[in-house]
Scaffold this motif. Structure first.
Motif, PDB file in Angstrom:
ATOM      1  N   CYS A  58       0.432   6.570  -2.189  1.00  0.00           N
ATOM      2  CA  CYS A  58       0.158   6.339  -3.435  1.00  0.00           C
ATOM      3  C   CYS A  58      -1.249   5.815  -3.769  1.00  0.00           C
ATOM      4  CB  CYS A  58       1.092   5.434  -3.996  1.00  0.00           C
ATOM      5  SG  CYS A  58       2.668   6.200  -3.981  1.00  0.00           S
ATOM      6  N   GLU A  62      -2.858   1.889   2.032  1.00  0.00           N
ATOM      7  CA  GLU A  62      -1.778   2.146   2.616  1.00  0.00           C
ATOM      8  C   GLU A  62      -1.829   2.984   3.982  1.00  0.00           C
ATOM      9  OE1 GLU A  62       1.613   3.795   0.522  1.00  0.00           O
ATOM     10  OE2 GLU A  62       0.507   3.547  -1.043  1.00  0.00           O
ATOM     11  N   GLY A  65      -2.682   0.657   7.259  1.00  0.00           N
ATOM     12  CA  GLY A  65      -1.908   0.393   7.636  1.00  0.00           C
ATOM     13  C   GLY A  65      -0.893   1.587   8.570  1.00  0.00           C
ATOM     14  N   ILE A  66      -0.760   2.654   7.929  1.00  0.00           N
ATOM     15  CA  ILE A  66       0.265   3.711   8.642  1.00  0.00           C
ATOM     16  C   ILE A  66      -0.668   4.216   9.776  1.00  0.00           C
ATOM     17  CG2 ILE A  66       1.027   5.933   8.221  1.00  0.00           C
ATOM     18  CD1 ILE A  66       1.274   5.467   5.345  1.00  0.00           C
ATOM     19  N   GLY A  69      -0.034   1.681  12.469  1.00  0.00           N
ATOM     20  CA  GLY A  69       1.219   1.807  12.964  1.00  0.00           C
ATOM     21  C   GLY A  69       1.289   2.986  13.902  1.00  0.00           C
ATOM     22  N   ASN A  91     -10.829  -4.230   2.110  1.00  0.00           N
ATOM     23  CA  ASN A  91     -10.254  -5.236   2.850  1.00  0.00           C
ATOM     24  C   ASN A  91      -9.287  -4.899   3.888  1.00  0.00           C
ATOM     25  OD1 ASN A  91      -9.864  -8.144   3.058  1.00  0.00           O
ATOM     26  ND2 ASN A  91      -7.928  -7.671   2.086  1.00  0.00           N
ATOM     27  N   ALA A  92      -8.598  -3.852   3.692  1.00  0.00           N
ATOM     28  CA  ALA A  92      -7.735  -3.558   4.788  1.00  0.00           C
ATOM     29  C   ALA A  92      -8.692  -2.801   5.892  1.00  0.00           C
ATOM     30  CB  ALA A  92      -6.891  -2.450   4.377  1.00  0.00           C
ATOM     31  N   ALA A  95     -10.173  -5.907   7.900  1.00  0.00           N
ATOM     32  CA  ALA A  95      -9.295  -6.611   8.603  1.00  0.00           C
ATOM     33  C   ALA A  95      -8.635  -5.772   9.914  1.00  0.00           C
ATOM     34  CB  ALA A  95      -7.993  -7.075   7.961  1.00  0.00           C
ATOM     35  N   VAL A  96      -8.040  -4.562   9.612  1.00  0.00           N
ATOM     36  CA  VAL A  96      -7.517  -3.821  10.511  1.00  0.00           C
ATOM     37  C   VAL A  96      -8.351  -2.994  11.432  1.00  0.00           C
ATOM     38  CG1 VAL A  96      -5.636  -1.914  10.653  1.00  0.00           C
ATOM     39  CG2 VAL A  96      -5.259  -3.645   8.687  1.00  0.00           C
ATOM     40  N   TYR A 100      -9.397  -6.031  13.731  1.00  0.00           N
ATOM     41  CA  TYR A 100      -8.412  -5.827  14.950  1.00  0.00           C
ATOM     42  C   TYR A 100      -8.844  -4.753  15.587  1.00  0.00           C
ATOM     43  CZ  TYR A 100      -5.668  -9.162  12.055  1.00  0.00           C
ATOM     44  OH  TYR A 100      -5.011 -10.054  10.924  1.00  0.00           O
TER      45      TYR A 100
ATOM     46  N   SER B  42       0.047  -8.275  12.739  1.00  0.00           N
ATOM     47  CA  SER B  42      -1.206  -8.018  12.433  1.00  0.00           C
ATOM     48  C   SER B  42      -1.490  -7.030  11.352  1.00  0.00           C
ATOM     49  CB  SER B  42      -1.954  -7.533  13.659  1.00  0.00           C
ATOM     50  OG  SER B  42      -2.072  -8.167  14.739  1.00  0.00           O
ATOM     51  N   ILE B  43      -0.883  -7.443  10.042  1.00  0.00           N
ATOM     52  CA  ILE B  43      -0.927  -6.935   8.840  1.00  0.00           C
ATOM     53  C   ILE B  43      -2.387  -6.575   8.247  1.00  0.00           C
ATOM     54  CG2 ILE B  43       0.185  -6.598   6.416  1.00  0.00           C
ATOM     55  CD1 ILE B  43       2.107  -6.830   8.813  1.00  0.00           C
ATOM     56  N   GLY B  44      -3.257  -7.451   8.445  1.00  0.00           N
ATOM     57  CA  GLY B  44      -4.686  -7.377   8.042  1.00  0.00           C
ATOM     58  C   GLY B  44      -4.933  -7.613   6.737  1.00  0.00           C
ATOM     59  N   ALA B  45      -4.135  -7.000   5.692  1.00  0.00           N
ATOM     60  CA  ALA B  45      -4.376  -7.502   4.207  1.00  0.00           C
ATOM     61  C   ALA B  45      -3.063  -7.418   3.357  1.00  0.00           C
ATOM     62  CB  ALA B  45      -5.252  -6.129   3.755  1.00  0.00           C
ATOM     63  N   MET B  46      -2.939  -8.282   2.608  1.00  0.00           N
ATOM     64  CA  MET B  46      -1.760  -8.610   2.094  1.00  0.00           C
ATOM     65  C   MET B  46      -1.110  -7.516   1.533  1.00  0.00           C
ATOM     66  SD  MET B  46      -1.146 -11.925  -0.539  1.00  0.00           S
ATOM     67  CE  MET B  46       0.605 -12.033  -1.170  1.00  0.00           C
ATOM     68  N   LEU B  48       0.345  -5.011   3.295  1.00  0.00           N
ATOM     69  CA  LEU B  48       0.208  -3.675   3.895  1.00  0.00           C
ATOM     70  C   LEU B  48       1.592  -3.806   5.138  1.00  0.00           C
ATOM     71  CD1 LEU B  48      -3.469  -2.619   4.775  1.00  0.00           C
ATOM     72  CD2 LEU B  48      -1.447  -1.680   3.097  1.00  0.00           C
ATOM     73  N   SER B  51       3.580  -0.422   5.094  1.00  0.00           N
ATOM     74  CA  SER B  51       2.734   0.649   5.525  1.00  0.00           C
ATOM     75  C   SER B  51       2.445   0.462   7.084  1.00  0.00           C
ATOM     76  CB  SER B  51       1.326   0.715   4.849  1.00  0.00           C
ATOM     77  OG  SER B  51       1.378   0.714   3.296  1.00  0.00           O
ATOM     78  N   HIS B  52       2.269  -0.704   7.840  1.00  0.00           N
ATOM     79  CA  HIS B  52       2.341  -0.378   9.132  1.00  0.00           C
ATOM     80  C   HIS B  52       3.582  -0.266   9.637  1.00  0.00           C
ATOM     81  CE1 HIS B  52      -1.634  -2.653  10.065  1.00  0.00           C
ATOM     82  NE2 HIS B  52      -1.693  -3.125   8.762  1.00  0.00           N
ATOM     83  N   ASN B  77       1.717  -3.808  -3.016  1.00  0.00           N
ATOM     84  CA  ASN B  77       1.784  -2.550  -2.300  1.00  0.00           C
ATOM     85  C   ASN B  77       3.201  -1.933  -2.602  1.00  0.00           C
ATOM     86  OD1 ASN B  77       1.070  -0.423  -0.826  1.00  0.00           O
ATOM     87  ND2 ASN B  77       1.379  -1.214   1.121  1.00  0.00           N
ATOM     88  N   GLY B  79       3.371   0.878  -4.395  1.00  0.00           N
ATOM     89  CA  GLY B  79       3.344   2.285  -4.116  1.00  0.00           C
ATOM     90  C   GLY B  79       3.959   2.687  -2.793  1.00  0.00           C
ATOM     91  N   SER B  80       3.928   1.825  -2.001  1.00  0.00           N
ATOM     92  CA  SER B  80       4.384   1.904  -0.617  1.00  0.00           C
ATOM     93  C   SER B  80       5.730   2.228  -0.644  1.00  0.00           C
ATOM     94  CB  SER B  80       4.047   0.833   0.403  1.00  0.00           C
ATOM     95  OG  SER B  80       5.065  -0.318   0.135  1.00  0.00           O
ATOM     96  N   TYR B 172      -2.353 -13.473  14.793  1.00  0.00           N
ATOM     97  CA  TYR B 172      -3.077 -12.245  14.724  1.00  0.00           C
ATOM     98  C   TYR B 172      -3.839 -12.025  16.003  1.00  0.00           C
ATOM     99  CZ  TYR B 172      -2.214 -13.107   9.593  1.00  0.00           C
ATOM    100  OH  TYR B 172      -1.306 -13.346   8.646  1.00  0.00           O
TER     101      TYR B 172
END
Lengths: 176, 188
Positions: A58, A62, A65-66, A69, A91-92, A95-96, A100, B42-46, B48, B51-52, B77, B79-80, B172
Motif C-alpha cells: 500500500c 513497506e 521492511g519486507i 526481512g 526515513n526507512a 535507517a534500514v 543498518y 532492527s525495525i528502522g522506522a516506526m 515497519l 513489514s519486516h 503503517n 496499509g501493512s 539495534y
C-alpha cells in the motif's frame, strides 16, 4: 555516479530486457506500488511472470521492511516504485538501508523526467533532487534510459547483496 | 486490561524456534524477558515492524514469525494490514499491544485511543483475528492462536506500562542482525 548516456529522444528502453536482467541477478521477489512510468513495461509483465513473486503493498516504505526481512533468508528482492514513493520512504531507507547496511535494491521511475536530459537538469524539481539525495545518503545510483544501460542492472544488484548495501536504479524513460 | 509484561510471560512459554519481531517498548520488554538470537528489533522506522515480519515470513515459510507491534506503530503503517492479508503468509502471527498511547514518546494518547485494531485487521482480510483483554483468556488461547494458519492477528489490550529504560543502541546493534541471520541459516 553515472552520467546520462543519451541525448536522443527516440532511443528505446525495453521492459523485457530489464526484467531479464533482474532475473539474471537472482531476484525472486518484486515489491511494488504502481508507478505510471514502469506500469506497462515492467509491472504488468512482472505480474504475469510466474518466475517472479510480486508483493503488492500500500505504501512504498513497506517495501524497505519486507526486503530487509527477506534478506535474512538470502532471498533477493527488487523494490519497484516511483520517485515520489522513494522520497516518502527516506526515513526507512535512511535507517534500514544506510545505517543498518541492509541490501535494499530500488528501481525508481522518474515520473516527468525528460529522457534527453540528465536528471539533475530536469525541469521537474522532484526529479532534479533524486540524485543529490542519493549522493547525500551515500546510496549508489545508476541511470537506465536506454537498452544499452540495462547491462548496469545485474551487477548493481549483485553488488548490493554482496556488500549488503542499498542501490537505486533510476528509470529515465518509460520502458516499452 | 492486562499488563504487557504478564502477556509476554505467557507468550514466552509457547515460543520455541519462532522469529519474534518487536518494536520500541515491546522490544525492550521482550528482550528483558527473553533474550535470544531469533529476536529481531532492527525495525528502522516506526511502524515497519509488520513489514519486516512479512518479509521474514515470506522468506522462510517453514518457520513461524511473531510480530509484537505497538499501537502507535501500527497506526503509522495501517496499509501493512492490507498488504499482509493479500500476501497471506500462513506462518505470520501479528500481535498489537494496545495501550492507547505513544509509550516510547512520552505517553501521549493515540489520536483515537479506542481504535478497533481487530476490526481493521478483519476488514483488511487477515485469516484469523482475536482480541484479548483478560490474562486468563489469553493464557488459555495463546497456544491455539500461535498454531492457527495465518495470517493471524490479535489485539492485546494492555495497561500503560511501568517506566522502561530504552537502550536503543543495544537493541539495534549490528551483532543482533548477524546473530539472527546465522540462527536462521542454522550456523549458530
Amino acid at each position: 555516479m553515472d552520467a546520462a548516456t543519451t541525448t536522443r529522444a527516440d532511443v528505446a528502453l525495453t521492459g523485457a530486457k530489464i526484467i531479464a536482467a533482474v532475473k539474471q541477478s537472482g531476484v525472486e521477489f518484486i515489491l511494488s506500488v504502481p508507478d505510471i512510468v514502469t506500469s506497462k513495461g515492467l509491472l504488468f509483465p512482472i505480474a504475469a511472470d510466474k518466475e517472479l513473486k510480486l508483493v503488492r503493498v500500500c505504501k512504498e516504505d513497506e517495501c524497505v521492511g519486507i526486503a530487509s526481512g527477506l534478506s535474512y533468508s538470502d532471498k533477493r528482492a527488487l523494490i519497484l516504485i516511483q520517485y515520489t514513493g522513494f522520497l516518502d520512504s527516506l526515513n526507512a531507507i535512511r535507517a534500514v538501508a544506510v545505517e543498518y547496511k541492509q541490501p535494499i535494491v530500488m528501481m525508481v521511475g522518474l515520473l516527468g523526467h525528460e529522457p534527453e536530459r540528465l536528471p539533475a537538469e530536469s525541469g521537474r524539481y522532484g526529479v532534479r533532487i533524486i540524485e543529490p539525495i542519493c549522493d547525500a545518503m551515500g546510496i549508489p545510483h545508476h541511470l537506465v534510459s536506454q537498452d544499452s544501460d540495462v547491462a548496469k542492472i545485474a551487477p548493481a544488484i549483485d553488488k548490493a547483496y554482496t556488500d549488503s548495501s542499498p542501490v537505486a536504479i533510476l528509470i529515465g524513460r518509460r520502458p516499452s | 486490561m492486562m499488563n504487557r509484561d504478564e502477556c509476554f510471560e505467557v507468550l514466552k512459554k509457547h515460543i520455541t524456534d519462532e522469529v519474534v519481531v518487536a518494536s520500541y517498548s515491546g522490544a525492550v520488554e521482550w528482550n528483558d524477558l527473553n533474550p535470544r538470537a531469533l529476536n529481531y528489533f532492527s525495525i528502522g522506522a516506526m511502524g515497519l515492524g509488520s513489514s519486516h515480519g512479512l518479509g521474514l515470513a515470506l522468506g522462510r515459510p517453514d518457520r513461524r514469525v511473531v510480530v509484537l507491534d505497538g499501537d502507535g506503530s501500527l497506526l503509522m503503517n495501517l496499509g501493512s494490514l492490507v498488504s499482509i492479508a493479500a500476501a497471506a503468509p500462513k506462518n505470520l502471527v501479528h500481535f498489537v499491544c494496545h495501550n492507547e498511547c505513544y509509550e516510547a514518546n512520552g505517553g501521549h494518547p493515540l489520536p483515537n485511543p479506542d481504535v478497533d485494531f481487530a476490526g481493521l485487521a478483519r476488514s483488511a482480510g487477515y485469516a484469523q483475528v482475536h482480541e484479548f483483554s483478560e490474562l486468563k483468556s489469553f493464557e488459555q488461547q495463546v497456544g491455539h492462536v500461535l498454531a492457527q494458519e495465518g495470517p493471524v492477528f490479535a489485539t492485546l489490550r494492555v495497561k500503560k506500562n511501568r517506566p522502561l529504560i530504552y537502550k536503543y543502541d543495544d537493541l539495534y546493534k549490528a551483532s543482533r542482525r548477524v546473530a539472527l541471520k546465522a540462527a536462521l541459516q542454522g550456523t549458530s
